[in-house]
Design a protein around this motif. Structure first.
Motif, mmCIF file in Angstrom:
data_model
loop_
_atom_site.group_PDB
_atom_site.id
_atom_site.type_symbol
_atom_site.label_atom_id
_atom_site.label_comp_id
_atom_site.label_asym_id
_atom_site.label_seq_id
_atom_site.Cartn_x
_atom_site.Cartn_y
_atom_site.Cartn_z
ATOM 1 N N LYS A 38 40.411 31.375 38.422
ATOM 2 C CA LYS A 38 40.290 32.696 37.824
ATOM 3 C C LYS A 38 40.440 33.838 38.747
ATOM 4 O O LYS A 38 40.881 34.793 38.084
ATOM 5 C CB LYS A 38 38.620 32.647 37.535
ATOM 6 C CG LYS A 38 38.288 31.641 36.501
ATOM 7 C CD LYS A 38 36.918 32.011 36.114
ATOM 8 C CE LYS A 38 36.556 30.702 34.822
ATOM 9 N NZ LYS A 38 35.026 30.935 34.653
ATOM 10 N N ALA A 39 40.436 33.604 39.699
ATOM 11 C CA ALA A 39 40.530 34.836 40.887
ATOM 12 C C ALA A 39 42.101 35.102 41.066
ATOM 13 O O ALA A 39 42.602 36.153 40.702
ATOM 14 C CB ALA A 39 40.029 34.597 42.413
ATOM 15 N N ALA A 62 46.916 38.406 39.239
ATOM 16 C CA ALA A 62 48.252 38.217 38.463
ATOM 17 C C ALA A 62 48.362 39.217 37.425
ATOM 18 O O ALA A 62 49.422 39.922 37.291
ATOM 19 C CB ALA A 62 48.274 36.907 38.322
ATOM 20 N N LYS A 63 47.396 39.200 36.680
ATOM 21 C CA LYS A 63 47.412 40.024 35.384
ATOM 22 C C LYS A 63 47.564 41.543 35.918
ATOM 23 O O LYS A 63 48.054 42.432 35.056
ATOM 24 C CB LYS A 63 46.194 39.787 34.447
ATOM 25 C CG LYS A 63 46.302 38.367 33.639
ATOM 26 C CD LYS A 63 45.057 38.299 32.781
ATOM 27 C CE LYS A 63 44.991 36.929 32.239
ATOM 28 N NZ LYS A 63 43.921 36.668 31.188
ATOM 29 N N ALA A 64 46.622 41.942 36.799
ATOM 30 C CA ALA A 64 46.654 43.285 37.404
ATOM 31 C C ALA A 64 47.854 43.617 37.971
ATOM 32 O O ALA A 64 48.077 44.658 37.852
ATOM 33 C CB ALA A 64 45.554 43.558 38.333
ATOM 34 N N ASN A 65 48.774 42.915 38.614
ATOM 35 C CA ASN A 65 49.733 43.245 39.681
ATOM 36 C C ASN A 65 51.150 42.589 39.139
ATOM 37 O O ASN A 65 52.030 42.805 40.000
ATOM 38 C CB ASN A 65 49.296 42.838 41.171
ATOM 39 C CG ASN A 65 48.109 43.564 41.446
ATOM 40 O OD1 ASN A 65 48.216 44.398 41.970
ATOM 41 N ND2 ASN A 65 46.787 42.820 41.394
ATOM 42 N N HIS A 66 51.217 42.221 38.178
ATOM 43 C CA HIS A 66 52.459 41.661 37.658
ATOM 44 C C HIS A 66 53.592 42.594 37.673
ATOM 45 O O HIS A 66 53.224 43.471 37.220
ATOM 46 C CB HIS A 66 52.379 40.831 36.532
ATOM 47 C CG HIS A 66 53.685 39.888 36.098
ATOM 48 N ND1 HIS A 66 54.848 40.185 35.721
ATOM 49 C CD2 HIS A 66 53.504 38.529 36.386
ATOM 50 C CE1 HIS A 66 55.600 39.374 35.618
ATOM 51 N NE2 HIS A 66 54.995 38.360 35.874
ATOM 52 N N PHE A 74 50.881 40.651 44.087
ATOM 53 C CA PHE A 74 51.221 39.500 43.427
ATOM 54 C C PHE A 74 51.877 38.354 44.126
ATOM 55 O O PHE A 74 51.333 37.140 43.852
ATOM 56 C CB PHE A 74 52.223 39.872 41.984
ATOM 57 C CG PHE A 74 52.498 38.821 41.166
ATOM 58 C CD1 PHE A 74 51.577 38.582 40.147
ATOM 59 C CD2 PHE A 74 53.363 37.794 41.279
ATOM 60 C CE1 PHE A 74 51.860 37.632 39.224
ATOM 61 C CE2 PHE A 74 53.930 36.840 40.398
ATOM 62 C CZ PHE A 74 52.958 36.545 39.254
ATOM 63 N N LYS A 75 52.860 38.480 44.940
ATOM 64 C CA LYS A 75 53.381 37.315 45.707
ATOM 65 C C LYS A 75 52.469 36.785 46.480
ATOM 66 O O LYS A 75 52.313 35.412 46.769
ATOM 67 C CB LYS A 75 54.431 38.058 46.671
ATOM 68 C CG LYS A 75 55.840 38.407 45.789
ATOM 69 C CD LYS A 75 56.781 38.764 46.840
ATOM 70 C CE LYS A 75 58.055 39.284 46.075
ATOM 71 N NZ LYS A 75 59.123 39.749 47.159
ATOM 72 N N ALA A 76 51.642 37.537 47.354
ATOM 73 C CA ALA A 76 50.505 37.077 48.400
ATOM 74 C C ALA A 76 49.574 36.201 47.266
ATOM 75 O O ALA A 76 49.216 35.174 47.710
ATOM 76 C CB ALA A 76 49.820 38.013 48.843
ATOM 77 N N GLU A 99 52.117 31.457 30.692
ATOM 78 C CA GLU A 99 52.430 31.789 28.971
ATOM 79 C C GLU A 99 51.581 32.921 28.636
ATOM 80 O O GLU A 99 52.108 34.002 27.917
ATOM 81 C CB GLU A 99 52.260 30.858 28.258
ATOM 82 C CG GLU A 99 52.260 31.049 26.626
ATOM 83 C CD GLU A 99 53.491 31.192 26.446
ATOM 84 O OE1 GLU A 99 53.824 31.696 24.985
ATOM 85 O OE2 GLU A 99 54.653 31.065 27.065
ATOM 86 N N GLU A 100 50.308 33.054 29.368
ATOM 87 C CA GLU A 100 49.299 34.020 28.721
ATOM 88 C C GLU A 100 49.744 35.471 29.410
ATOM 89 O O GLU A 100 49.702 36.408 28.717
ATOM 90 C CB GLU A 100 48.040 33.574 29.296
ATOM 91 C CG GLU A 100 46.961 34.459 28.836
ATOM 92 C CD GLU A 100 45.420 33.940 29.228
ATOM 93 O OE1 GLU A 100 44.499 34.818 29.547
ATOM 94 O OE2 GLU A 100 45.341 32.896 28.823
#
Length: 323
Positions: free
Chosen positions: A23-24, A29-33, A47-49, A128-129
Motif C-alpha cells: 500500500k505504501a 507510485a501514484k503520486a510520483n509517476h 518513484f525510482k527509489a 495496470e491500475e
C-alpha cells in the motif's frame, strides 16, 4: 536524494507486513509517476527509489538478507570489512563500468519510461491500475471500478442451515457484518457490493467476495435440503413404543416411536430440515433409530434365557445367503 533505508523510503516500520509495504508503494507510485509529473526530476527520483525499495522488501529472501546486513538498499552484496581500503581502485573501475556497488539500482529505468524497464518491481495489477489512466495518449479521466477483495469466513453448521449475521474481521482492522442466508452451502461465495477496493476517478467501489466454510455438526448431516441424524432409543422404547424429545435445528419436538420398532427404522420430521429463503418450504429431518441396550440387569438376562419367540427370525440369514 534517496534514502539508503528502503523502510524510510516507503515510510513504513521494520515490522510492516507485505500488505502495508504494498500500500505504501502504491501511494508513492501514484503520486510520483513520471506520466503524472512530466519534467519533474524530483518526482521521477522518488518513484525510482520507491520502486527499488518495494522490489527489495516485497521479496522475503531479499528483505531478510537486507535486515541481516548482507545486502544494501540496492540489493548489492555488502563487502566485508576492509574491502574499500583494499579494493578502492577496482571498485572505482566497477562504478565507471556500471557493474559495482554504485551501479544504477533500477536496471536502466532512468533512460525513459516507455520501455519495459519502467514497470520493474510493480505488481501487474498495480501497474495496470496506475498506467491505465494514461491510455490513448493522454490522461484518462473516465471513472474506473475498484477491484474486488476476497476473504474466507467459517460459520457454524446451524448458522448455515437457519441463516444468521456474522462479523468478519479484515486484515486492515475493519469489520464487515456478513448476512448468512438460510440454506447456505459449504464453499458458496457471498458478494457484498461496494465493500471492496476504492474506485478511481469517481468510479464505484469494488465488491467483497466472501467464500464461506461451513463447520461440521456433531450429529446432523446435510442431504440437499434435508438433514439426517441417528436417534438413540432404548430396548424398552423400541419394543413398547414411546414419545421422546428430538433436537432439531429450530427447537425440540416430540417424536412418537411406534411399538416394535427395529433399529434402522427411519422417521421423517417434515419442515425441520434446512431452512429456505423467499418463502420456500424447508427441508425435512430424517431420523434413523439406533438401538442402545444400556445397562442389562440380571432380570432381563434371566428373562431372555427362558424366552422363546413364537416366530423366530435369523438376523444374519441374508448375509449367509449372499456369502
Amino acid at each position: 536524494m534517496a534514502s539508503d533505508d528502503p523502510y524510510q523510503t516507503l515510510g513504513v516500520s521494520r515490522t510492516a507486513d507485505a500488505e502495508e509495504i504494498r500500500k505504501a508503494f502504491r501511494r508513492i507510485a501514484k503520486a510520483n509517476h513520471p506520466d503524472l509529473n512530466p519534467g519533474d526530476a524530483a518526482a521521477e527520483a522518488r518513484f525510482k527509489a520507491a520502486n527499488a525499495a518495494h522490489d527489495l522488501l516485497s521479496d522475503p529472501a531479499k528483505r531478510a538478507r537486507f535486515d541481516r546486513g548482507e545486502i544494501d538498499a540496492s540489493g548489492q552484496e555488502v563487502p566485508p570489512r576492509g574491502y574499500y581500503r583494499d579494493h578502492a581502485e577496482a571498485d572505482q573501475g566497477a562504478r565507471y563500468r556500471g557493474t559495482g556497488a554504485g551501479a544504477d539500482p533500477f536496471g536502466g529505468m532512468g533512460g525513459g519510461w516507455g520501455g519495459a524497464g519502467g514497470g520493474a518491481g510493480l505488481d501487474p495489477e498495480d501497474l495496470e491500475e496506475i498506467l491505465g489512466m494514461f491510455r490513448g495518449g493522454g490522461m484518462d479521466t473516465a471513472p474506473r471500478r475498484g477491484r474486488d477483495a476476497r476473504y474466507r469466513l467459517a460459520v457454524d453448521f446451524l448458522d448455515a442451515v437457519n441463516g444468521a449475521t456474522r462479523r468478519l474481521n479484515l486484515p486492515d482492522g475493519r469489520d464487515l457484518d456478513v448476512r448468512i442466508p438460510p440454506g447456505l452451502e459449504d464453499g458458496q461465495v457471498l458478494r457484498l457490493r461496494g465493500r471492496g477496493g476504492p474506485g478511481l476517478q469517481g468510479g464505484p467501489d469494488g465488491d467483497a467476495l466472501i467464500e464461506v466454510e461451513v463447520r461440521p455438526h456433531p450429529f446432523y448431516a446435510r442431504d440437499g435440503r434435508d438433514l439426517r441424524m441417528e436417534l438413540p432409543v432404548t430396548l424398552s422404547e423400541a419394543v413398547l413404543g414411546a414419545r421422546i424429545p428430538v433436537p432439531t435445528p429450530r427447537g425440540e419436538v416430540m417424536l412418537t416411536i411406534p411399538p416394535r420398532s427395529d433399529a434402522g427404522t427411519q422417521m421423517r420430521l417434515r419442515g425441520r430440515g434446512v431452512a429456505a429463503a423467499g418463502g420456500s418450504p424447508a427441508g425435512d429431518l430424517i431420523v434413523t433409530l439406533r438401538l442402545v441396550l444400556g445397562t442389562v440387569d440380571d432380570r432381563l438376562a434371566e428373562f431372555l434365557r427362558g424366552w422363546k419367540p413364537e416366530n423366530p427370525t435369523d438376523p444374519r440369514g441374508e448375509m449367509r445367503r449372499r456369502a
